[in-house]
Enzyme design. Structure first.
Site, PDB file in Angstrom:
ATOM      1  N   ASP A   1      60.824  78.780  99.535  1.00 36.72           N
ATOM      2  CA  ASP A   1      62.090  79.072  98.852  1.00 36.72           C
ATOM      3  C   ASP A   1      63.092  77.931  99.026  1.00 36.72           C
ATOM      4  O   ASP A   1      63.095  77.253 100.059  1.00 36.72           O
ATOM      5  CB  ASP A   1      62.666  80.383  99.432  1.00 36.72           C
TER       6      ASP A   1
HETATM    7  C1  LIG Z   1      55.984  74.444  95.993  1.00 31.17           C
HETATM    8  C2  LIG Z   1      56.592  74.971  94.783  1.00 31.17           C
HETATM    9  C3  LIG Z   1      56.638  74.119  93.588  1.00 31.17           C
HETATM   10  C4  LIG Z   1      57.117  76.219  94.783  1.00 31.17           C
HETATM   11  C5  LIG Z   1      57.659  76.814  93.568  1.00 31.17           C
HETATM   12  C6  LIG Z   1      58.941  77.402  93.730  1.00 31.17           C
HETATM   13  C7  LIG Z   1      58.864  78.863  93.504  1.00 31.17           C
HETATM   14  C8  LIG Z   1      58.823  79.411  92.132  1.00 31.17           C
HETATM   15  C9  LIG Z   1      58.848  79.605  94.558  1.00 31.17           C
HETATM   16  C10 LIG Z   1      58.834  81.067  94.449  1.00 31.17           C
HETATM   17  C11 LIG Z   1      58.536  81.594  95.784  1.00 31.17           C
HETATM   18  C12 LIG Z   1      58.876  83.001  95.784  1.00 31.17           C
HETATM   19  C13 LIG Z   1      57.996  83.930  95.068  1.00 31.17           C
HETATM   20  C14 LIG Z   1      59.994  83.358  96.427  1.00 31.17           C
HETATM   21  C15 LIG Z   1      60.474  84.743  96.396  1.00 31.17           C
HETATM   22  O1  LIG Z   1      61.791  84.704  96.049  1.00 31.17           O
HETATM   23  P1  LIG Z   1      62.320  84.910  94.565  1.00 31.17           P
HETATM   24  O2  LIG Z   1      63.307  83.850  94.300  1.00 31.17           O
HETATM   25  O3  LIG Z   1      61.171  85.010  93.622  1.00 31.17           O
HETATM   26  O4  LIG Z   1      62.984  86.329  94.671  1.00 31.17           O
HETATM   27  P2  LIG Z   1      64.449  86.705  95.141  1.00 31.17           P
HETATM   28  O5  LIG Z   1      65.222  86.798  93.884  1.00 31.17           O
HETATM   29  O6  LIG Z   1      64.278  88.001  95.861  1.00 31.17           O
HETATM   30  O7  LIG Z   1      64.956  85.625  96.067  1.00 31.17           O
END
Ligand SMILES: CC(C)=CCC/C(C)=C/CC/C(C)=C/COP(=O)(O)OP(=O)(O)O
Length: 312
Positions: A86
């Protein structure tokens, strides 16, 4: 063996589709300095230079073969570490750049994380790279991520499979992934089939609720077909139906790390994290380095895991 690096100053060509300058790239990816923001406004060279430097620092770190100092390595190590990657949006925003730059920096850092985890002796590393909810994001960003992951698996992961005995799996609703990514993924999983090293699991189009619902459907179907009696359903049987059943040993993480200071699981491995130790560093993922990993692992050593029992 050090693996050749992907060109750092490039972004997947999909990022240029909406508004790329009409430049011939000869099949190569465009240089970062030719990148235009999704809103089609050119980014100033100084901002790009700053971004380029930041990403280059990741490259430099990666190049210097990092030796894990024996005395820093914690004695009691988690076997399975799960990481929520994140902070990419904030990393890019802090530099006045579109989020795609953050993702590019993140994927470079992910290569380091995989190598470092392997080096310190982690048995399973599961990363949350795209959730079932992330499909709601802007199409340009989603396309960019899909093509970034495809390149990452085709190059870095494949090299690690061949040269470093890496095991590899993707968990999630794979049917929603682009066809080409599905093919790349299956081919990498197939080549890693007989490997015995660290198991690297990428959660793509993954959701903990999705995982639990799918497992419940499989259980219900077994009951419906008389293969299983409802009264015999137990934790072990349920767990065998979860997507993490592809992890031969240690399917449940001992430790969860979420970078960027957010204090939630966001639908990641809901069942599997029941007894994981949580660690929430403030570092944004592209800045989460080897030293931060060691620090996280050191906090694990100090935890008292009781699993609801009492230490007499
Ligand atoms: C290495 C790389 C290129 C990574 C990609 C970045 C990416 C899309 C990461 C998502 C990771 C994830 C599912 C975080 C969850 O928080 P969320 O933001 O989906 O949910 P939230 O709104 O609860 O914080």
């Amino acid at each position: 063996m050090t693996s050749p690096l992907l060109p750092i100053k490039t972004l997947p060509s999909s990022s240029l589709k909406p508004c790329s300058p009409q430049k011939k790239t000869n099949g190569n990816r465009p240089n970062i300095f030719e990148y235009f923001s999704p809103a089609c406004s050119p980014i100033s060279k100084s901002r790009l230079a700053a971004a380029s430097n930041s990403i280059e620092n990741i490259e430099t770190d990666q190049k210097s073969s990092i030796q894990m100092p024996g005395d820093l390595r914690p004695v009691l190590m988690p076997k399975h570490v799960a990481v929520i990657l994140d902070g990419h949006g904030r990393w890019a925003k802090n530099r006045g750049l579109p989020i795609e730059y953050g993702h590019s920096a993140g994927v470079e850092n992910l290569k380091q994380l995989v190598s470092n985890c392997r080096k310190v002796g982690i048995k399973v590393l599961t990363v949350y790279a795209f959730s079932t909810e992330n499909w709601k994001r802007r199409k340009g960003e989603v396309d960019f991520l899909m093509s970034t992951y495809e390149d990452f698996i085709k190059s870095f992961v494949k090299e690690q499979i061949m040269g470093q005995d890496l095991r590899f799996s993707v968990i999630g609703d794979k049917s929603r992934l682009p066809q080409s990514l599905q093919i790349t993924t299956s081919s990498a999983e197939e080549s890693a089939k007989t490997n015995r090293g660290m198991h690297f699991v990428m959660a793509l189009s993954y959701g903990g609720r999705y995982d639990i619902i799918e497992a419940s459907k499989k259980i219900a179907s077994k009951v419906e077909h008389g293969i299983l009696r409802a009264k015999d359903i137990n934790e072990s049987i349920f767990e065998q139906q979860l997507l993490t059943n592809i992890i031969a040993e240690f399917p449940n993480p001992d430790m969860l790390i979420r970078t960027s200071g957010e204090l939630r699981t966001s639908n990641f491995l809901l069942w599997q994290l029941a007894y994981a130790e949580f660690h929430f560093p403030n570092k944004l993922f592209p800045d989460f380095k080897e030293v931060d990993l060691i620090q996280a692992l050191s906090t694990f050593e100090r935890r008292q895991r009781r699993y609801g029992g009492r230490k007499n």
